[in-house]
Write a protein that holds these residues in place. Structure first.
Motif, mmCIF file in Angstrom:
data_model
loop_
_atom_site.group_PDB
_atom_site.id
_atom_site.type_symbol
_atom_site.label_atom_id
_atom_site.label_comp_id
_atom_site.label_asym_id
_atom_site.label_seq_id
_atom_site.Cartn_x
_atom_site.Cartn_y
_atom_site.Cartn_z
ATOM 1 N N LYS A 51 36.954 96.752 -9.322
ATOM 2 C CA LYS A 51 36.146 95.551 -9.763
ATOM 3 C C LYS A 51 36.622 94.548 -8.630
ATOM 4 N N LEU A 52 35.877 93.424 -8.299
ATOM 5 C CA LEU A 52 36.609 92.265 -7.410
ATOM 6 C C LEU A 52 37.256 91.225 -8.376
ATOM 7 N N VAL A 53 38.544 91.023 -8.150
ATOM 8 C CA VAL A 53 39.262 89.960 -8.859
ATOM 9 C C VAL A 53 39.164 88.651 -8.108
ATOM 10 N N PHE A 54 38.558 87.948 -8.530
ATOM 11 C CA PHE A 54 38.081 86.599 -7.904
ATOM 12 C C PHE A 54 38.790 85.586 -8.466
ATOM 13 N N ARG A 110 39.398 79.165 1.695
ATOM 14 C CA ARG A 110 38.109 78.448 1.512
ATOM 15 C C ARG A 110 38.040 78.216 -0.146
ATOM 16 N N GLN A 111 38.811 79.074 -0.757
ATOM 17 C CA GLN A 111 38.678 79.095 -2.186
ATOM 18 C C GLN A 111 39.436 77.822 -2.790
ATOM 19 N N ILE A 112 40.638 77.748 -1.803
ATOM 20 C CA ILE A 112 41.595 76.463 -2.226
ATOM 21 C C ILE A 112 40.929 75.223 -1.944
ATOM 22 N N GLU A 167 31.473 89.345 -3.088
ATOM 23 C CA GLU A 167 30.870 90.701 -3.693
ATOM 24 C C GLU A 167 30.077 91.355 -2.543
ATOM 25 N N ALA A 168 29.306 90.594 -1.538
ATOM 26 C CA ALA A 168 28.670 91.432 -0.720
ATOM 27 C C ALA A 168 29.383 91.916 0.793
ATOM 28 N N PHE A 169 30.552 91.457 0.922
ATOM 29 C CA PHE A 169 31.533 91.505 1.862
ATOM 30 C C PHE A 169 32.067 92.973 2.068
ATOM 31 N N ASP A 170 31.628 93.852 2.980
ATOM 32 C CA ASP A 170 32.087 95.107 3.392
ATOM 33 C C ASP A 170 32.873 95.290 4.422
ATOM 34 N N GLY A 171 33.912 94.147 4.701
ATOM 35 C CA GLY A 171 34.914 94.407 5.930
ATOM 36 C C GLY A 171 36.351 94.505 5.558
ATOM 37 N N CYS A 172 36.379 94.847 4.246
ATOM 38 C CA CYS A 172 37.682 95.575 3.709
ATOM 39 C C CYS A 172 37.766 96.610 2.899
ATOM 40 N N ASN A 173 38.367 97.585 3.613
ATOM 41 C CA ASN A 173 38.389 99.064 2.859
ATOM 42 C C ASN A 173 38.944 98.934 1.643
ATOM 43 N N LEU A 174 39.732 97.886 1.209
ATOM 44 C CA LEU A 174 40.409 97.965 -0.398
ATOM 45 C C LEU A 174 39.040 97.995 -1.321
ATOM 46 N N LYS A 175 37.927 97.670 -0.854
ATOM 47 C CA LYS A 175 36.849 97.392 -1.940
ATOM 48 C C LYS A 175 36.245 98.753 -2.388
ATOM 49 N N LEU A 176 36.392 99.726 -1.256
ATOM 50 C CA LEU A 176 36.044 101.154 -1.576
ATOM 51 C C LEU A 176 36.804 101.954 -2.638
ATOM 52 N N THR A 177 38.064 101.539 -2.706
ATOM 53 C CA THR A 177 38.953 102.101 -4.000
ATOM 54 C C THR A 177 39.195 101.219 -5.170
ATOM 55 N N ALA A 178 38.829 99.962 -5.068
ATOM 56 C CA ALA A 178 38.946 98.870 -6.220
ATOM 57 C C ALA A 178 38.007 99.287 -7.058
ATOM 58 N N ALA A 231 33.264 83.037 4.890
ATOM 59 C CA ALA A 231 33.732 82.163 3.748
ATOM 60 C C ALA A 231 33.563 80.847 4.172
ATOM 61 N N ALA A 232 33.201 80.368 5.338
ATOM 62 C CA ALA A 232 33.100 78.888 5.799
ATOM 63 C C ALA A 232 31.562 78.583 5.299
ATOM 64 N N SER A 233 30.764 79.451 5.101
ATOM 65 C CA SER A 233 29.334 79.263 4.608
ATOM 66 C C SER A 233 29.234 78.649 3.289
ATOM 67 N N ALA A 234 30.191 79.293 2.403
ATOM 68 C CA ALA A 234 29.923 78.959 0.899
ATOM 69 C C ALA A 234 30.344 77.425 0.861
ATOM 70 N N VAL A 235 29.219 77.049 0.047
ATOM 71 C CA VAL A 235 29.522 75.565 -0.242
ATOM 72 C C VAL A 235 29.907 75.362 -1.720
ATOM 73 N N SER A 236 30.259 76.511 -2.518
ATOM 74 C CA SER A 236 30.777 76.379 -3.877
ATOM 75 C C SER A 236 31.450 77.948 -4.418
ATOM 76 N N LEU A 237 32.190 77.633 -5.320
ATOM 77 C CA LEU A 237 32.892 78.756 -5.705
ATOM 78 C C LEU A 237 31.987 79.924 -6.104
ATOM 79 N N GLU A 238 30.695 79.621 -6.376
ATOM 80 C CA GLU A 238 29.832 80.662 -6.988
ATOM 81 C C GLU A 238 29.413 81.234 -5.609
ATOM 82 N N GLU A 239 28.810 80.526 -4.683
ATOM 83 C CA GLU A 239 28.663 81.327 -3.431
ATOM 84 C C GLU A 239 29.645 82.071 -2.844
#
Length: 295
Positions: A133-136, A215-217, A120-131, A106-114
C-alpha cells in the motif's frame, strides 16, 4: 535456562527480521536430500512390456487417400518462438528524467488530495512494485505540528498509515506526555512505500520521492517540523551531522517564503532498542511543547 528480558527482545527482533525476509520454516542441523526423499515416497509403477511400448509409440500409418503431399524444402512452416510476457508495471531506471518527472507532478498538486492521487499514479519509484500500500499520511492536515520519518515498515505497509506499529505506539505515548495526540499532529515519511525487508531506502529512491514530501510540507504549512531520526533531517535539511549531535537543536526549514522551526529527535524505533535514550527525547518533546506555546 531462563532468559533475560533483553535476550527475549533480541530474539523477538530476530524473528521479526526473519518473517520480513520471507523465512517460513526452520532447518535442521543435518542436510536433507529432498529429491531422494521425494523419489522414495513416489508410488512404484509397473514397467510395461517392450511390445506394449513399441505399440504405443509407433505412429499410425494413415490411409493412402489421406496422405498429404510432401512439402517442398524451404517452404515447411517454422515453429513459432514463444514471446516472453511483458509485466504490467515494469521497473524503471532511476535517472534524472524520473526525478524531473516526480518534481513536475508534485508541483502540479494544489491540495493534499491531488498530491496523494499523483503518488497513486506515479510509477517512477520501483518500491511501489513490492509494497502492498501507499503510506501517505496520518493525523490532522491543519495541525501546527508535523512529524517526518524516513520510510514505512511492515505494519505501516499493511495498514497504509505511518507509525502504527510498535514505533507508532511509542510516538503516541510521547505525544500524550505533552498533552497532544494524532489529532494535534500530521505524520508522513520521506519515502511513502516500504522498502523490501525494511531495508534502508537507496539514495536514488529517496531522491525520487523527495519532491513529493517537500510539496506535502508546503501544503500542510506547519509551524513546527519534527524529523524522526537523522535520515529524514539529512535528506530535507541538508545537514550531515549524526543524530546525537543534531538532536535537540532548533533549525530552520525554508518553504513558501517563510522559515519553519524544525528539530530532529531520536526515531521511536531506536528508542525501543535503546530505552535509556528516552530521557533525551523527553527533553526534545518538552522543547517542542514550549516552541508551540511560544509561536
Amino acid at each position: 535456562m531462563q532468559h533475560s528480558s533483553e535476550d527475549l527482545k533480541n530474539i523477538e527482533s530476530l524473528l521479526e527480521f526473519y518473517i520480513d525476509a520471507g523465512v517460513d520454516c526452520f532447518l535442521g542441523d543435518s542436510p536433507v536430500d529432498w529429491t531422494e526423499l521425494s523419489r522414495r515416497k513416489a508410488p512404484v509403477r509397473q514397467q510395461p512390456q517392450a511390445s506394449e511400448v513399441a505399440h504405443r509409440t509407433a505412429p499410425a500409418e494413415p490411409p493412402a487417400h489421406d496422405r498429404a503431399a510432401p512439402v517442398p524444402t524451404g517452404l515447411a512452416p517454422q515453429p513459432r518462438t514463444a514471446q516472453p510476457a511483458k509485466p504490467n508495471n515494469p521497473a524503471v531506471i532511476p535517472d534524472r528524467e524520473v526525478v524531473a518527472s516526480a518534481r513536475d507532478q508534485a508541483a502540479s498538486a494544489v491540495s493534499l488530495e491531488e498530491l496523494r492521487a499523483c503518488l497513486e499514479a506515479f510509477d517512477g519509484c520501483n518500491l511501489k512494485l513490492t509494497a502492498k500500500k501507499l503510506v501517505f499520511a496520518d493525523g490532522n492536515p491543519a495541525a501546527r505540528l508535523m512529524f517526518v520519518g524516513e520510510a514505512p515498515g511492515r505494519d505501516e505497509d499493511l495498514q497504509g498509515k505511518p507509525f502504527v506499529g510498535r514505533s507508532g505506539q511509542l510516538l503516541d505515548r510521547m505525544l500524550t506526555a505533552i498533552g497532544l495526540d494524532r489529532s494535534s499532529a500530521y505524520i508522513a515519511n520521506v519515502v511513502p512505500w516500504r522498502p523490501p525487508g525494511n531495508r534502508t531506502p537507496t539514495p536514488q529512491e529517496t531522491e525520487i520521492c523527495k519532491p513529493f514530501i517537500r510539496r506535502q510540507i508546503e501544503l500542510v504549512n506547519p509551524d513546527v517540523i519534527v524529523f524522526l531520526g537523522a535520515a529524514s533531517a539529512k535528506n530535507l535539511l541538508g545537514v550531515q551531522d549524526g543524530i546525537r549531535k543534531m538532536r535537540g537543536r532548533w533549525m530552520k526549514y525554508p518553504v513558501s517564503g517563510r522559515d519553519i522551526d524544525a528539530i530532529a529527535t531520536y526515531h521511536p524505533a531506536y528508542l525501543l532498542r535503546s530505552p535509556l535514550e528516552k530521557r533525551l527525547s523527553w527533553r526534545d518533546f518538552l522543547s517542542i511543547q514550549l516552541k508551540l506555546e511560544g509561536t
